[in-house]
Design an enzyme around this catalytic site. Structure first.
Site, mmCIF file in Angstrom:
data_model
loop_
_atom_site.group_PDB
_atom_site.id
_atom_site.type_symbol
_atom_site.label_atom_id
_atom_site.label_comp_id
_atom_site.label_asym_id
_atom_site.label_seq_id
_atom_site.Cartn_x
_atom_site.Cartn_y
_atom_site.Cartn_z
ATOM 1 N N ASP A 105 0.831 -1.066 0.116
ATOM 2 C CA ASP A 105 0.032 0.025 0.066
ATOM 3 C C ASP A 105 0.819 1.028 -0.065
ATOM 4 O O ASP A 105 1.793 1.130 0.646
ATOM 5 C CB ASP A 105 -0.793 -0.019 1.254
ATOM 6 C CG ASP A 105 -2.252 0.951 1.476
ATOM 7 O OD1 ASP A 105 -2.633 1.033 0.436
ATOM 8 O OD2 ASP A 105 -1.735 1.760 2.349
ATOM 9 N N GLU A 150 14.437 -15.430 0.097
ATOM 10 C CA GLU A 150 14.939 -16.332 1.229
ATOM 11 C C GLU A 150 13.797 -17.740 1.337
ATOM 12 O O GLU A 150 14.175 -18.693 1.617
ATOM 13 C CB GLU A 150 15.083 -15.971 2.749
ATOM 14 C CG GLU A 150 16.061 -15.140 2.929
ATOM 15 C CD GLU A 150 15.715 -14.206 4.361
ATOM 16 O OE1 GLU A 150 15.054 -14.946 5.143
ATOM 17 O OE2 GLU A 150 16.400 -13.233 4.655
HETATM 18 C C1 GLC Z 1 -4.273 2.868 -0.546
HETATM 19 C C2 GLC Z 1 -5.480 2.212 -0.472
HETATM 20 C C3 GLC Z 1 -6.587 2.916 0.053
HETATM 21 C C4 GLC Z 1 -6.168 3.597 1.272
HETATM 22 C C5 GLC Z 1 -4.774 4.284 1.351
HETATM 23 C C6 GLC Z 1 -4.267 4.751 2.592
HETATM 24 O O1 GLC Z 1 -4.115 3.849 -1.623
HETATM 25 O O2 GLC Z 1 -5.657 1.518 -1.547
HETATM 26 O O3 GLC Z 1 -7.674 2.332 0.010
HETATM 27 O O4 GLC Z 1 -7.179 4.482 1.647
HETATM 28 O O5 GLC Z 1 -3.834 3.552 0.615
HETATM 29 O O6 GLC Z 1 -3.950 3.528 3.224
#
Ligand code: GLC
Length: 554
Positions: free
Chosen positions: A216, A267
Site C-alpha cells: 500500500d 529466502e
Molecule cells: C491506498 C489504498 C486506499 C487507502 C490508502 C491509505 O491508496 O488503496 O484504499 O485509503 O492507501 O492507506
C-alpha cells in the site's frame, strides 16, 4: 502446496503472467451475517473463483483495525480483526485456496499504522525527542507557540497533513504527519527500528504461506529531507501520479526499502512476490519500481487512467511494453480497484474523475450504463490479450457499475467527511457483491445486512443469473481467461496491426485482437473465425465499443 511449483525457471515465474483477482473482504461474502464480509465467506466461495479461472487472489487488509479507513489503518499487523475472523480462519482460507491452485497475495500497509497501534499510543505518552516518537514523524509546530503546522502539505483525504497532540502534561504539543486520515499516522522509514519491524511482519506472513504482498502507498514511505512546503496544482490527483518532485511521493530512497524486502522474499521458496501501489508521473518512473532487485510487479496506473480513446490506448500500451521491457519486468495491467470508479462506469464518463473522487447523486455528469458496460467488456477483452500480469477487481466479472445512488447517510469513506461532502469518495465501488438475484442482500449473507446499501437493480448482475447466461459478462470473463491460458497470452510479444485510427489492433501469434473505439463499424476479414468477442458482431463487422479475438487465413 502440492500443485504449485517450488521455484520456476527465471523468466517464467507465476507472477509474470498471472491473472490476480482482488478481493475486498468486507464486500465479498459474509458468512457471519453481520453485514461485513469475512474470511470464512471467502473460503466458502473459492470454488466460484476457481471456476472463473484466476491464478491468484489479493485480499485487501483484514488485520486488526478500528476500520477508520476500511482496514487500511492497521493496529496489529500480526492478527486478524474479529470482524473478518481469526488467524485460524486465515490459515484455512489459504490452505483451501492453494488446494485449488490459487495463490494468495495479502495487503501490507507500511506507510502508516492506525492511531490505535501500540507504537503510536506509546508515542503519544512519550516525550518529544523520545525513541517512541522517532518511529513516527513528529515535529514542533511553527509560529510563536508552535500553533501552526510544520508545513503546508494537504492530506489525500482533504484538510491538512498534520495533527497536533496534547502532551502528557496537558499542554498543546507537537504535530504528527498523516498523508491520509489523522487516525493514520505515518511511520518514519528512516528509522531502523521501523525497518526491522516490517521485515519481521513480512516473515510472519511468509511463514504462514502467503505468496506475496500488495504494498500500500509504496510511493509515499519516504519524505523529502527538511519536509519542504509544496502546493500541488488545483487539478492534481491526490495520490500523485501527475507531477514530478512532490516531496512526499516517489522519493529515490524508497527503492532501498524494496531492495531490502526483495532479499527477505528471496529466502523463501515458491517465487513470492511484491506488487507496489505507486502512482507516479511517468511509465518510465513506474518501471523503476520493478528493476530486477526490487519489487516484482507494480500497478500500471497510467493504463488504468487512460480514457476510451484509440490513440491514447495504443500509446500507453506501447510505452508500457517499452518501459517495463527495458527493466526486464512484465507490465501489470489493471482497470479497476477499490479506490477508483468501476470501469463499467468510468469509461463512459464525460469528465475527469481523479482517483478517490467518486460519483454520487449530485454529480452533474452521469455515465450511460449500456455504453459503459460495452466499453468495459471491450477494454477487458483487450487487457486480457496483453503480455504481462493482470489484476481484476471483484464484481467487474459481473460488469457491475459504480453504485451512484448511495444516500449521504450511508457513506463511510473518510474522503467524504474530510472534504465536507465535496468529494463522494470510494464507497460506490465498494458495495457488497450480488451472488443471487433472490434472497437477502442478493446472497451476500443470510441476514440481509449490508454495510453499504446494494442498489435494487443489481439483481440483474447477480452471479447466479450471469452464470446461466452465455452472453453475460461473467461468461465473457470465463471465455477470455480460458482462451488467454490456451494461447499463452500472459507472456511473449505483441505485433501491432493497422485497423484504422479508431482501432487498437495487434496480433498475438496467429490470433488477431481488434477493439473498435470509434463511431463507425470496422470490417473484419470475411474468413475471420472468432475466438471470443466482447459483444455481438454484425456479420463480419465489428460494432463500436466492441473487441474481438479471431484467427483468419490471410
Ligand atoms: C491506498 C489504498 C486506499 C487507502 C490508502 C491509505 O491508496 O488503496 O484504499 O485509503 O492507501 O492507506
Amino acid at each position: 502446496m502440492p500443485q504449485l511449483e517450488q521455484f520456476a525457471a527465471p523468466g517464467s515465474e507465476w507472477w509474470r503472467s498471472a491473472v490476480i483477482y482482488q478481493i475486498y473482504p468486507r464486500s465479498f461474502a459474509d458468512a457471519s451475517g453481520d453485514g461485513i464480509g469475512d474470511l470464512p465467506g471467502i473460503t466458502a466461495r473459492l470454488d466460484s473463483l476457481a471456476d472463473l479461472g484466476v491464478d491468484a487472489i489479493w485480499l485487501s487488509p483484514f488485520m486488526t483495525s478500528p476500520q477508520r479507513d476500511a482496514g487500511y489503518d492497521v493496529a496489529d499487523y500480526r492478527d486478524v480483526d474479529p470482524l473478518f475472523g481469526t488467524l485460524a480462519d486465515f490459515d484455512t482460507m489459504l490452505t483451501e485456496a492453494h488446494a485449488r491452485g490459487i495463490r494468495v497475495v495479502i495487503d501490507l500497509v507500511p506507510n502508516h499504522s492506525s492511531a490505535q497501534h501500540a507504537w503510536f499510543q506509546a508515542a503519544l505518552k512519550a516525550a518529544p525527542g523520545s525513541p517512541e516518537r522517532a518511529r513516527y514523524i513528529f515535529r514542533d509546530g511553527k509560529g510563536e507557540n508552535g500553533e501552526l503546522p510544520p508545513n503546508n502539505w494537504e492530506s489525500v483525504f482533504g484538510g491538512g497533513m498534520w495533527e497536533r497532540v496534547t502532551e502528557a502534561d496537558g499542554t498543546p504539543g507537537q504535530w504528527y504527519l498523516h498523508i491520509f486520515d489523522p487516525t493514520q499516522p505515518d511511520f518514519d522509514w528512516t528509522n531502523e527500528e521501523v525497518r526491522e519491524e516490517f521485515r519481521s511482519i513480512l516473515r510472519f506472513w511468509l511463514d504462514r504461506g502467503v505468496d506475496g504482498f500488495r504494498v500500500d502507498v509504496a510511493h509515499g514511505m519516504i519524505k523529502a529531507e527538511g519536509l519542504p512546503d509544496y502546493t500541488p496544482p488545483a487539478d492534481a490527483d491526490s495520490m500523485g501520479g501527475e507531477e514530478a518532485n512532490v516531496p512526499y511521493w516517489g522519493q529515490e530512497a524508497v527503492h532501498d526499502i524494496y531492495r531490502d524486502w526483495h532479499r527477505v522474499l528471496a529466502e523463501y521458496d515458491g517465487d513470492r512476490a511484491l506488487c507496489g501501489e505507486a502512482w507516479l508521473p511517468t511509465l518510465k518512473k513506474t518501471a523503476l519500481w520493478v528493476r530486477p532487485d526490487e519489487m516484482h510487479q507494480t500497478f500500471n496506473f497510467p493504463y488504468l487512467k487512460t480514457a476510451w480513446d484509440a490513440e491514447e490506448l495504443r500509446d500507453v500500451i506501447r510505452d508500457s511494453l517499452d518501459a517495463f521491457g527495458a527493466v526486464g519486468a512484465p507490465s501489470t495491467w489493471v482497470l479497476s480497484n477499490h479506490d477508483v470508479v468501476r470501469h463499467a462506469s468510468r469509461l463512459a464518463l464525460t469528465a475527469d474523475n481523479p482517483q478517490g473522487e467518486g460519483i454520487g447523486p449530485l454529480t452533474p455528469y452521469k455515465p450511460d450504463t449500456a455504453t459503459g458496460l460495452a466499453r468495459a467488456r471491450a477494454a477487458t477483452t483487450v487487457m486480457l490479450a496483453l503480455p504481462g500480469s493482470a489484476y481484476l477487481y471483484q464484481g467487474e466479472e459481473l460488469g457491475l457499475p459504480e453504485a451512484m445512488e448511495i444516500p449521504d447517510a450511508f457513506r463511510q469513506d473518510p474522503t467524504w467527511f474530510r472534504t465536507n461532502g465535496e468529494r463522494y469518495g470510494r464507497d460506490g465501488c465498494r458495495v457488497p457483491l450480488p451472488w443471487t438475484a433472490d434472497g437477502p442482500s442478493f446472497g451476500f449473507n443470510d441476514s440481509g445486512a449490508s454495510w453499504l446499501p446494494q442498489p435494487a437493480h443489481w439483481a440483474a448482475y447477480a452471479r447466479d443469473v450471469e452464470a446461466a447466461d452465455p452472453d453475460s459478462t461473467l461468461s465473457l470473463y470465463r471465455r477470455l481467461l480460458t482462451a488467454r491460458r490456451e494461447h499463452g497470452f500472459g507472456s511473449g510479444s505483441l505485433i501491432w496491426e493497422d485497423a484504422g485510427a479508431d482501432a487498437v489492433a495487434f496480433r498475438r501469434g496467429d490470433v488477431h485482437v481488434v477493439a473498435n473505439l470509434g463511431r463507425e463499424p470496422i470490417t473484419l476479414p470475411a474468413d475471420a473465425s472468432v475466438i471470443v468477442a466482447s459483444g455481438p458482431l454484425d456479420g463480419s463487422s465489428l460494432p463500436v465499443d466492441t473487441a474481438v479475438w479471431y484467427t483468419a487465413r490471410e
